[in-house]
Design an enzyme around this catalytic site. Structure first.
Site, PDB file in Angstrom:
ATOM      1  N   SER A 173      51.544 -24.877   5.083  1.00 38.76           N
ATOM      2  CA  SER A 173      52.400 -25.733   5.911  1.00 38.76           C
ATOM      3  C   SER A 173      53.898 -25.550   5.686  1.00 38.76           C
ATOM      4  O   SER A 173      54.700 -26.158   6.405  1.00 38.76           O
ATOM      5  CB  SER A 173      52.036 -27.205   5.687  1.00 38.76           C
ATOM      6  OG  SER A 173      50.857 -27.526   6.400  1.00 38.76           O
ATOM      7  N   SER A 187      53.513 -33.644   7.595  1.00 42.42           N
ATOM      8  CA  SER A 187      52.841 -32.352   7.760  1.00 42.42           C
ATOM      9  C   SER A 187      51.837 -32.404   8.903  1.00 42.42           C
ATOM     10  O   SER A 187      50.723 -31.873   8.803  1.00 42.42           O
ATOM     11  CB  SER A 187      52.152 -31.909   6.458  1.00 42.42           C
ATOM     12  OG  SER A 187      52.026 -30.507   6.414  1.00 42.42           O
ATOM     13  N   LYS A 245      55.937 -24.717   8.736  1.00 40.48           N
ATOM     14  CA  LYS A 245      56.517 -25.718   9.642  1.00 40.48           C
ATOM     15  C   LYS A 245      58.043 -25.692   9.598  1.00 40.48           C
ATOM     16  O   LYS A 245      58.705 -26.163  10.545  1.00 40.48           O
ATOM     17  CB  LYS A 245      56.001 -27.113   9.284  1.00 40.48           C
ATOM     18  CG  LYS A 245      54.518 -27.321   9.595  1.00 40.48           C
ATOM     19  CD  LYS A 245      54.068 -28.719   9.218  1.00 40.48           C
ATOM     20  CE  LYS A 245      52.637 -29.003   9.678  1.00 40.48           C
ATOM     21  NZ  LYS A 245      51.625 -28.213   8.977  1.00 40.48           N
TER      22      LYS A 245
END
Length: 470
Positions: A121, A305, A124
């Site tokens: 993640s 997230s 991102k």
């Protein structure tokens, strides 16, 4: 002597005496005049002349020239910390690390920072930077209703998957816009026409199919870690409350059914079940609500997230870049956007925008560049990336980490977690109140879950915060 003669004589005496008195006053410089008892002033000094130019004497430089071939040494303390982290058995056999001073950009230490690894993640951050830099922080996403022929109306999705089922909350990001508010607007417009019964269609064609990425683990989908990505949804398609509940398989249809209920409550009867359709060409808009601004949406998906909302935002970037609003188009668009912003994307590849899928590769150096952009005052539009990351021991996905650490409240970082992958990328203040930027990617961690590698990374960052390394 006659009286006239006396008057004349007296007048002359007065004039003489007055003149004498003025001369005396003039002599003492009491009144203006040419008479003075002061010494005459001395003659003025002659005008100074500059010395003539002379040849400079030979000077010896205090420092000799630097050897351009000499290596630039890394800070020994920081490099020792990095080496210790890389050798920690909890981190596995594939670790990339880089640490830099935010203010100067000087890299203090690293381990294979140019080698690509699975970002999870932390990917991102690419979508966050790309969206704010290309679309701007104030962009909002509309959800509207358009009048169709006869008694038909169409609910048109503009990408807001965080709609509230009822009234919107202007102070929130999730549920900022509400279908209840939209239904109230539409009911008033229809009632003015004398219409009390409608057929309801919905248009979610803004995004392309498929709605689920083939790179995602089916277990992650079943666990509620992500929803099908559509242009229209209530509460990110959650079937029940919670962080990771099951999701509706068709978020747009579920949202349209909720809207039909709100219309009924507002006095408009909906005939039949909502159906997927196109937006009526030339149809008149009879209601619209807007999402929270993009900077708030970015803050939300970094802090929580949220995979689904990240994918939504990447599709908006793809549309802006003229690419298909799909998984591939979104991933390509966000990488292109950060390259335009000055980030070296050599060796980078994304299969999605959220980092959930298998196959994405990012070098730690790329993430370091993104973090330095976000923390650079010259790029204020990216501020919400720096402030949107979770805070150690306090918010988001770091709320349960650093709780007993001296670095609590001093760490802002994006987490990354997949099977055998643990990552953390962000900033920390050191003992000299210098901001350090760090990236840690480990993508071959041992069996046993996230606890071991997370503990090793958190200990590393805690030590960084107390080292006075800046």
């Amino acid at each position: 002597m006659t009286t006239a003669a006396r008057v004349v004589g007296t007048g002359l005496l007065v004039v003489v005496l007055a003149g004498a008195a003025y001369v005396t006053a003039d002599a003492y410089d009491v009144v203006p005049g040419m008479v003075t008892l002061q010494e005459p002033p001395p003659d003025p000094l002659s005008f100074p002349t500059a010395p003539g130019a002379v040849e400079p004497t030979t000077t010896v430089p205090a420092l000799t020239d630097l050897d351009p071939q000499a290596p630039v040494p890394a800070d020994a303390k920081v490099q020792a910390l990095v080496d210790g982290l890389v050798k920690d058995p909890r981190m596995g056999t594939s670790v990339g690390v880089v640490v830099a001073d935010q203010l100067t950009g000087d890299v203090l230490a690293g381990h294979l920072p140019e080698d690509g690894r699975t970002p999870a993640s932390t990917a991102k951050l690419v979508t966050a930077i790309a969206s704010l830099d290309t679309l701007g922080p104030d962009v909002t996403l509309p959800t509207s209703v358009v009048r169709g022929p006869g008694s038909s109306i169409v609910l048109v999705g503009g990408g807001d998957m965080m709609l509230a089922a009822g009234a919107g909350d202007p102070d929130a990001v999730e549920g900022h816009a509400g279908l209840g508010d939209l239904a109230t607007q539409v009911a008033k417009a229809l009632q003015l026409e004398g219409v009390t019964t409608v057929s309801l269609g919905f248009d979610d064609s803004l995004f392309a199919s498929p709605t689920l990425s083939p790179t995602w683990n089916p277990a992650d989908i079943a666990a509620g870690f992500v929803a099908p990505v559509t242009a229209l949804a209530v509460d990110t398609a959650k079937i029940s409350p919670g962080e990771y509940p099951p999701r509706y398989p068709d978020p747009s249809l579920a949202a349209a059914k909720t809207f039909a209920q709100r219309l009924t409550e507002a006095g408009i009867t909906v005939d039949g079940t909502p159906s997927r359709t196109g937006k009526p060409e030339g149809g008149r808009e009879i209601g619209v609500v807007q999402s929270a601004p993009l900077d708030g949406i970015v803050h939300h998906f970094l802090d929580t997230s949220d995979n689904t909302i990240t994918e939504v935002v990447s599709r908006l970037v793809a549309i802006h870049e003229g690419l298909p609003p799909s998984f591939e188009g979104g991933a390509t668009a966000v990488l292109h956007a950060v390259a335009v912003a000055g980030i070296d994307t050599h060796g980078a590849h994304l299969v999605d925008a959220s980092g959930l899928g298998a196959g994405s590769v990012l070098p730690p150096d790329l993430l370091l560049g993104l973090l330095r952009l976000a923390t650079d005052p010259a790029h204020g539009v990216l501020r919400d990336v720096a402030t949107g990351m979770p805070i150690g021991g306090l918010t988001g996905t770091l709320s349960d980490r650093y709780t007993q650490s001296s670095a609590r409240g001093l760490v802002r970082a994006k987490t990354g977690s997949l099977p055998h992958v643990t990552a953390l990328a962000g900033t920390v203040l050191d003992a000299d109140a210098r901001q350090l930027v760090f990236v840690v990617l480990a993508d071959a961690t041992p069996d046993g879950g996230q606890w071991g590698p997370r503990a090793a990374i958190d200990a590393f960052v805690t030590t960084l915060s107390g080292c006075g390394c800046g």
